[in-house]
Design a protein around this motif. Sequence first.
Motif, PDB file in Angstrom:
ATOM      1  N   THR A 168       0.729  -1.405  -0.154  1.00 45.99           N
ATOM      2  CA  THR A 168       0.198  -0.395   0.435  1.00 45.99           C
ATOM      3  C   THR A 168       0.719   1.300  -0.435  1.00 45.99           C
ATOM      4  N   GLY A 169       1.934   1.331  -0.157  1.00 46.26           N
ATOM      5  CA  GLY A 169       2.875   2.212   0.287  1.00 46.26           C
ATOM      6  C   GLY A 169       2.759   2.843   1.768  1.00 46.26           C
ATOM      7  N   ALA A 170       1.764   2.563   2.958  1.00 46.13           N
ATOM      8  CA  ALA A 170       1.447   2.952   4.013  1.00 46.13           C
ATOM      9  C   ALA A 170       2.618   3.624   4.854  1.00 46.13           C
ATOM     10  N   VAL A 171       2.650   4.060   5.952  1.00 48.12           N
ATOM     11  CA  VAL A 171       4.193   4.152   6.484  1.00 48.12           C
ATOM     12  C   VAL A 171       3.541   5.692   8.097  1.00 48.12           C
ATOM     13  N   HIS A 172       4.317   5.697   9.271  1.00 47.02           N
ATOM     14  CA  HIS A 172       3.373   6.510   9.482  1.00 47.02           C
ATOM     15  C   HIS A 172       4.833   7.138   9.835  1.00 47.02           C
ATOM     16  N   ALA A 173       5.074   8.248   8.545  1.00 47.34           N
ATOM     17  CA  ALA A 173       5.531   8.709   8.751  1.00 47.34           C
ATOM     18  C   ALA A 173       5.001  10.412   8.750  1.00 47.34           C
ATOM     19  N   CYS A 174       4.146  10.133   9.706  1.00 44.13           N
ATOM     20  CA  CYS A 174       3.547  11.356   9.934  1.00 44.13           C
ATOM     21  C   CYS A 174       3.593  11.895  11.204  1.00 44.13           C
ATOM     22  N   GLY A 175       4.016  10.067  12.121  1.00 43.22           N
ATOM     23  CA  GLY A 175       3.842   9.916  13.459  1.00 43.22           C
ATOM     24  C   GLY A 175       2.945   9.890  14.480  1.00 43.22           C
ATOM     25  N   HIS A 176       1.966  10.000  14.158  1.00 45.95           N
ATOM     26  CA  HIS A 176       0.779   9.495  14.657  1.00 45.95           C
ATOM     27  C   HIS A 176       0.793   7.807  15.144  1.00 45.95           C
ATOM     28  N   HIS A 177       1.010   7.343  15.179  1.00 46.87           N
ATOM     29  CA  HIS A 177       1.521   5.892  15.990  1.00 46.87           C
ATOM     30  C   HIS A 177       1.962   5.723  17.075  1.00 46.87           C
ATOM     31  N   THR A 178       2.363   7.470  17.827  1.00 49.61           N
ATOM     32  CA  THR A 178       3.243   7.980  18.956  1.00 49.61           C
ATOM     33  C   THR A 178       1.971   8.883  19.695  1.00 49.61           C
ATOM     34  N   GLN A 179       1.461   8.698  18.587  1.00 48.68           N
ATOM     35  CA  GLN A 179      -0.216   9.540  19.663  1.00 48.68           C
ATOM     36  C   GLN A 179      -1.362   8.280  20.357  1.00 48.68           C
ATOM     37  N   CYS A 180      -1.173   7.347  19.598  1.00 46.31           N
ATOM     38  CA  CYS A 180      -2.124   5.861  20.049  1.00 46.31           C
ATOM     39  C   CYS A 180      -1.106   5.207  20.885  1.00 46.31           C
ATOM     40  N   ALA A 181       0.463   5.369  20.886  1.00 44.53           N
ATOM     41  CA  ALA A 181       0.729   5.135  22.067  1.00 44.53           C
ATOM     42  C   ALA A 181       0.937   6.017  23.228  1.00 44.53           C
ATOM     43  N   TYR A 182       0.841   7.379  23.283  1.00 44.99           N
ATOM     44  CA  TYR A 182       0.539   8.547  24.424  1.00 44.99           C
ATOM     45  C   TYR A 182      -1.059   8.037  24.556  1.00 44.99           C
ATOM     46  N   LEU A 183      -2.329   7.781  24.016  1.00 47.23           N
ATOM     47  CA  LEU A 183      -3.110   7.177  24.829  1.00 47.23           C
ATOM     48  C   LEU A 183      -3.499   6.378  25.369  1.00 47.23           C
ATOM     49  N   VAL A 184      -3.233   5.048  24.738  1.00 46.37           N
ATOM     50  CA  VAL A 184      -3.537   3.817  25.841  1.00 46.37           C
ATOM     51  C   VAL A 184      -2.098   4.013  27.159  1.00 46.37           C
ATOM     52  N   GLY A 185      -0.962   4.733  26.913  1.00 41.61           N
ATOM     53  CA  GLY A 185      -0.444   5.491  28.126  1.00 41.61           C
ATOM     54  C   GLY A 185      -1.886   6.571  29.551  1.00 41.61           C
ATOM     55  N   VAL A 186      -2.619   7.341  29.141  1.00 44.92           N
ATOM     56  CA  VAL A 186      -3.558   8.348  28.920  1.00 44.92           C
ATOM     57  C   VAL A 186      -4.767   7.095  29.985  1.00 44.92           C
ATOM     58  N   ALA A 187      -4.776   5.904  29.320  1.00 45.72           N
ATOM     59  CA  ALA A 187      -5.832   5.316  29.278  1.00 45.72           C
ATOM     60  C   ALA A 187      -5.006   4.528  30.582  1.00 45.72           C
ATOM     61  N   GLY A 188      -4.695   3.817  30.443  1.00 43.07           N
ATOM     62  CA  GLY A 188      -3.792   3.205  31.915  1.00 43.07           C
ATOM     63  C   GLY A 188      -3.223   4.321  33.338  1.00 43.07           C
ATOM     64  N   ILE A 189      -3.166   5.471  32.910  1.00 45.22           N
ATOM     65  CA  ILE A 189      -2.867   6.364  33.835  1.00 45.22           C
ATOM     66  C   ILE A 189      -4.238   6.583  34.940  1.00 45.22           C
TER      67      ILE A 189
END
Length: 453
Positions: free
Chosen positions: A99-120
């Motif tokens: 697909t040529g898709a890649v997280h060159a936007c950094g959105h994967h880090t947003q998902c990561a912090y959201l998981v952290g926020v959910a835990g905290i």
Amino acid sequence: MIAEKTVKRLNELIDQNRERILKAADFIWKNPETGYREWKTSKFMDEQFKELGYKTIHFDGVPGFYADIDTGRPGPSLAIMGELDSVICASHPEADPETGAVHACGHHTQCAYLVGVAGILKDPQILETLSGKIRLIAVPAEELLELEFRASLRDKGTIKYFGGKVEFLYRGVFDGMSAAIMSHSGGSISEKPLVLYKGNNGCITKTITFKGKAAHAGGGPHRAINALYAATLGINAINAIRETLKEENYTRIHPIITDGGVAVNVIPETAKLESYVRGANPEAMVAENKKVNRALAGAALSIGAGLRIQDIPGYMPLHNSLDLNETSKKVGDVIFGEDNVEINTEWKAGSTDMGDLSCVLPVVHAGGGGGEGTGHGNDYRIIKAETACVDSAKYICALACALLGSGGAELKRIKDNYKPVFASYKEYFDFVDKIYSEKELVKYDGDSAAIIW
């Protein structure tokens, strides 16, 4: 603004959730998906939330979900978001080969912090200091790309709006919210964990079709009408009006050719362009889009081609709440130190659907560092996951505590001071819906030409 005891507990919880945060970033980086296709990403995030004990609310036809935290005490409601989608950059060494898709936007880090926020934020010691409600939202489709695919979803009734936050606003996800916050973490411009800025452009998206007449390119070009030439004339006509665009509107117009013909020995019968018209305020976007349509119509007429234009609202300009920026600065000074918080006063020319939320709610769309290379480019990568993911989770949690502590007084103040662009959600949607247009601007009846405006 934040009690020392709360900061200490947040630091403890960050340490406890660090592994979960970083694992989420790694998984989503390796499984990029573009807007309204983020089914694997959404499933992974849903599993993370359910492991933490949340009930997740989903919608028919689209990825993403939300989950609520109720403090048990009356107060305002705060929306916290992370974006699910990737961009497309096939030349990136870690892009999906199909697909040529890649997280060159950094959105994967947003998902990561959201998981952290959910835990905290569900921690009892944190919750007992807060009032009101928190809505955690995994939102799809921020990057405004694959317009034909999104148009097909709209035609089928799967979605009404191209942007995920706009679609979720339409579906009621933000009903009752007093403010919305997020961080576009993983930036490569600054190394600081928190960057605050004024705002950025909105945009109207355009699909432009020139219709000509095919003929043999060598033996019968005099029998043809070259749609590709009409399209290139249209691009030049747009370039010719750029000096008429007011600088204070920060207008950006950048068409691309998506279809320029099918065979080199056949005069192109059809040529297609996609473009944005970006601007700093809604009225300017609409007015300057009319100029662009007029220029394209003139190009079609000059060569005898037909012209159909589909205009679809992209995103409204983003105006970060000055009050939320100020509160974010105070929070950042406490948890990172004053030298690690950057205030950027430059107006940005990109676009995000966070702008649409800013039309009806106070928002802050902060930034964070940790990335390297060119955003959306083939050299982008995360080099400091601690900054991009963990520090962003710490900032979002600390800001939530500042806004909802003391009975939610700070968030109530910000909400009361806010002057929305539109007086209601209905007024906002009425404005946006008027941008939708699909018209045959140039057609022919015998030897005479007619422009339908």
